[in-house]
Design a protein around this motif. Structure first.
Motif, mmCIF file in Angstrom:
data_model
loop_
_atom_site.group_PDB
_atom_site.id
_atom_site.type_symbol
_atom_site.label_atom_id
_atom_site.label_comp_id
_atom_site.label_asym_id
_atom_site.label_seq_id
_atom_site.Cartn_x
_atom_site.Cartn_y
_atom_site.Cartn_z
ATOM 1 N N GLU A 235 0.835 -1.212 0.000
ATOM 2 C CA GLU A 235 0.000 0.000 0.000
ATOM 3 C C GLU A 235 0.859 1.247 0.000
ATOM 4 O O GLU A 235 0.555 2.233 -0.693
ATOM 5 N N ALA A 236 1.970 1.226 0.742
ATOM 6 C CA ALA A 236 2.872 2.379 0.761
ATOM 7 C C ALA A 236 3.488 2.594 -0.616
ATOM 8 O O ALA A 236 3.662 3.741 -1.070
ATOM 9 N N ILE B 264 2.148 1.832 -3.484
ATOM 10 C CA ILE B 264 1.130 2.293 -4.432
ATOM 11 C C ILE B 264 0.688 3.723 -4.125
ATOM 12 O O ILE B 264 0.570 4.567 -5.023
ATOM 13 N N THR B 265 0.444 4.013 -2.858
ATOM 14 C CA THR B 265 -0.123 5.327 -2.482
ATOM 15 C C THR B 265 0.930 6.313 -1.991
ATOM 16 O O THR B 265 0.650 7.500 -1.851
ATOM 17 N N GLY B 266 2.125 5.827 -1.711
ATOM 18 C CA GLY B 266 3.186 6.705 -1.223
ATOM 19 C C GLY B 266 3.368 6.649 0.281
ATOM 20 O O GLY B 266 4.469 6.838 0.794
ATOM 21 N N LYS B 267 2.280 6.380 1.020
ATOM 22 C CA LYS B 267 2.363 6.369 2.488
ATOM 23 C C LYS B 267 1.209 5.536 3.049
ATOM 24 O O LYS B 267 0.113 5.527 2.492
ATOM 25 N N VAL B 268 1.450 4.873 4.180
ATOM 26 C CA VAL B 268 0.405 4.114 4.844
ATOM 27 C C VAL B 268 0.541 4.291 6.348
ATOM 28 O O VAL B 268 1.663 4.427 6.872
ATOM 29 N N TYR B 269 -0.599 4.332 7.039
ATOM 30 C CA TYR B 269 -0.610 4.481 8.507
ATOM 31 C C TYR B 269 -1.356 3.312 9.110
ATOM 32 O O TYR B 269 -2.381 2.867 8.583
ATOM 33 N N HIS B 270 -0.851 2.812 10.240
ATOM 34 C CA HIS B 270 -1.513 1.686 10.889
ATOM 35 C C HIS B 270 -1.232 1.724 12.386
ATOM 36 O O HIS B 270 -0.148 2.129 12.818
ATOM 37 N N GLU B 271 -2.226 1.316 13.186
ATOM 38 C CA GLU B 271 -2.044 1.176 14.625
ATOM 39 C C GLU B 271 -2.358 -0.248 15.032
ATOM 40 O O GLU B 271 -3.279 -0.871 14.488
ATOM 41 N N VAL C 78 2.262 3.318 13.342
ATOM 42 C CA VAL C 78 3.303 3.119 12.340
ATOM 43 C C VAL C 78 2.963 3.895 11.074
ATOM 44 O O VAL C 78 1.844 3.799 10.558
ATOM 45 N N THR C 79 3.922 4.671 10.604
ATOM 46 C CA THR C 79 3.801 5.352 9.315
ATOM 47 C C THR C 79 4.919 4.849 8.421
ATOM 48 O O THR C 79 6.101 4.950 8.778
ATOM 49 N N ILE C 80 4.565 4.291 7.280
ATOM 50 C CA ILE C 80 5.553 3.784 6.322
ATOM 51 C C ILE C 80 5.460 4.611 5.052
ATOM 52 O O ILE C 80 4.381 4.735 4.456
ATOM 53 N N THR C 81 6.571 5.192 4.654
ATOM 54 C CA THR C 81 6.619 6.051 3.470
ATOM 55 C C THR C 81 7.578 5.450 2.451
ATOM 56 O O THR C 81 8.714 5.069 2.789
#
Length: 368
Positions: free
Chosen positions: A74-75, A77-84, A99-102
């Motif tokens: 997802e990161a 494809i979209t550039g960034k993803v956030y998850h808890e 967590v933020t993954i870029t």
């Protein structure tokens, strides 16, 4: 050379940050860097963890669901993803991590890896869980209390109705056999049961207050004018003068707000000085996040020692033979203001009058 020095300084700065785990991953999720915050939050030392895959931080259930891979995809494809979610430290203990993954790219736009930032939000999550649990407990207790009040009030009213009915039968069928003393006793019994029924009804009204509340726009000037018309007979009998100008339109609970103004105006009419014509002035002014109202009268006033006690349910400062009522009106007012998220207080000088001051915050502040 200057660009290289800047990159070195930035890397050292990231390494020193200790409240965020900031790491770089390659395209497969393998760990390439490890800062002080990562060691503090996750427990691993750099020499042990660098080169391992970041899947190690996830539970077996998350790995079975392939959550780490899905986050990277997802990161990408979209550039960034956030998850808890729950994450694992080296010692096996859990923490709630955000967590933020870029995704990172080279100068040609090709994927080179990922930057992953993790925060330990365990304390925040635990606090929110505690608050939710307390709210649920309060809601459950309130429902139980409402049910108790309803049942108790209903059960209390039945014997009172019976007592009152038999008193009326005695007065009707045996009136000629009673002397003045017996008649007086029956009158006292009848008055007491009547007051008790009124107290029970007031208790029920208090418990139901705000149960079906809904916010809407209320024109306070029009509201006060309507209440004044409803109190025409009482106003005419006392010769009272009521002044209110430029009251605001605001978002509030209309039924409860009407009851608030009606109680305060009604009290000002009730607790008048025998030698003075009642004068009631209602005003409002804007403050930081809402409106402050004042209902001022020239009545009998309140002893400073009782300024807080008057807002307690069934608290009366005068005998029933002096001023009628159940001592619940101001308790209603306090509850209504609490519903709006405001404050209610009184300034008073005995023998000269009282000013009830209350605030109603703007709607978006009421919900905070």
């Amino acid at each position: 050379m200057e660009v290289f020095d800047t990159q070195v300084r930035l890397l050292k700065m990231v390494e020193e940050i200790d409240d965020h785990a900031i790491i770089l991953l390659d395209k497969l999720g393998n760990i390439q860097t490890w800062n002080r915050g990562a060691q503090k939050i996750k427990g691993y030392h750099a020499e042990y963890i660098i080169g391992k895959n970041f899947r190690i931080f996830y539970s077996e259930a998350d790995r079975c669901l392939d959550l780490p891979t899905r986050l990277l995809n997802e990161a990408e494809i979209t550039g960034k993803v956030y998850h808890e979610g729950w994450r694992y430290r080296q010692d096996g203990s859990q923490f709630w991590g955000s967590v933020t993954i870029t995704a990172t790219h080279d100068e040609n736009g090709n994927l080179t890896g990922f930057a992953k930032i993790t925060r330990d939000l365990t304390q925040r999550m635990q606090a929110e869980t505690t608050i939710r649990r307390h709210v649920q407990e309060l809601e459950s207790q309130n429902k139980e209390l409402e049910q108790f009040v309803y049942i108790a009030s209903h059960d209390l009213q039945e014997p009172l109705v019976n007592v009152n009915s038999f008193v009326e039968l005695l007065q009707q069928e045996y009136a000629e056999q009673f002397d003045e003393t017996a008649t007086m006793y029956l009158d006292v019994i009848s008055q007491c049961t009547g007051r008790m029924r009124n107290l029970i009804k007031s208790l029920l009204d208090y418990s139901r207050l705000g149960r079906q509340k809904s916010l809407t726009t209320v024109d306070c000037q029009q509201l006060v004018e309507t209440i004044t018309k409803d109190l025409t007979i009482n106003i005419a009998s006392t010769g009272a003068k009521i002044q209110s100008t430029d009251l605001p339109t605001l978002v509030a609970y209309p039924v409860e707000l009407r009851q608030l103004f009606q109680n305060l105006i009604g009290n000002a009419l009730k607790f008048k000085r025998p030698s003075a014509t009642p004068e009631i002035r209602i005003s409002a002014k804007r403050y930081n996040h809402g409106w402050q109202f004042a209902v001022r009268d020239n009545g009998i006033g309140i002893d400073p020692a009782f300024k807080d006690k008057i807002f307690l349910i069934f608290k009366r400062l005068h005998g029933q033979d002096t001023y009628e009522g159940n001592g619940i009106g101001l308790a209603h007012c306090r509850k209504i203001i609490d519903m709006h998220g405001g404050e209610l207080k009184v300034d008073s000088i005995p023998g000269k009058g009282s000013t009830f001051i209350f605030t109603i915050p703007d709607a978006h502040h009421q919900s905070q």
